[in-house]
Scaffold this active site. Sequence first.
Site: not given
Length: 401
Positions: A201, A335
């Site tokens: 991320e 995710e």
Amino acid sequence: MGFGKKLTALVLAAAMTAAACSCGTESGKSTAGEESSQAEEKPDFRTEMRDDMTTGDIVAEMGLGINLGNTLEACGDWIDSSGGVNSYETAWGSPTVTEEMIAGYAAAGFDSVRIPVAWSNLMGDDYTVAPELLDRVETVAQYVLDNGMYAVVNLHWDNGWIAGFSTDYDTCMEKYTRIWEQVSERFAGYGDHLILESMNEEGCFDDLWNHYSGSEDGKAEAYSIVNRINQKFVDLVRSSGGNNPERHLLIAGYATDVDMTCDEMFQMPEDSAGRCAVSVHYYTPSTFCILEEDADWGKAKTTWGSPRDQRILEKDMEKLQTRFLDNGIPVIIGEYGCSTGNKTEDAVRTFLTAVARAAYSRGMCPMLWDITGVFYDRSSCKMIDSQLEQELRDIAETARN
């Protein structure tokens, strides 16, 4: 098997047998002849590289996935490095990963496992990754492959050094380059069930551009850095040996956020092999997925599933459909998940299955974020919520009918 279409009944049976043994249950024994026959029939998931498989085909076969979270990406200056890799592997609460643990994922119906990694652990001053760390990641990846699943190996948060690209690009790129040179070399001989992912991320630079500010100042520069990192990743892997020139790769979107990745400023890297998928994460709404109690930035949401909740989910999935799938770019939800505190099992289950269904039905691979003792018990090697397990299986069996 409920997830995907790639595993034969033979491979599933072998995985379930391994998981059953780890939990102390009895299992039958094959004769020498049967074992020989099984060995001949079982595909070689470690080395097979199929020329006729597009990245879209691969993502479809990845089915529903799960993350080996808070394990090989565990990091921190407080960890006693004298204990080697295992000190890091267990630092955030995970037991040492075993083959039985991974076999349990396959037995529970998952077709793919994402393995987050902090490569800076046990790294030398010249950015040389310790051989024992490379060995350990490779061993865990082999567990995944040997159970007939896809393995995704990435560069995770890793103490946050990626944030330095905005202020010291050259130094960070040197480290990034050295990491992927070594990882690419280590996995060069593996087949197409081994996927490499550019980063997690952290591909966003709030010091240059904060999307909450409402200003466009610095946005182009921030996106440019992410695009250049991803291009470097592809170039590094493609220029290495073995199967890497044709390996399927996963490209992290901007902050892996749906809206920011769908922004036209995010660009997929040029790839001579044409074998890249994009990764986004899904924790929307954050007040439900992340908060367990009220915070200064939001009020904790304890339920999910209203018509409005469903509309937001569908709208987000349609954005990914329009921006990527409709343009021939496969999508992996690297995710998705939610915290379980201050929420009912029904609310958690409703959210998880809704996201999995919305993604899977569109040909995306959703990969559940899980850490020790939340959704999967790493000691008994089983899913904790058997109803959630069955509902996930049902999604794979019915979503595309």
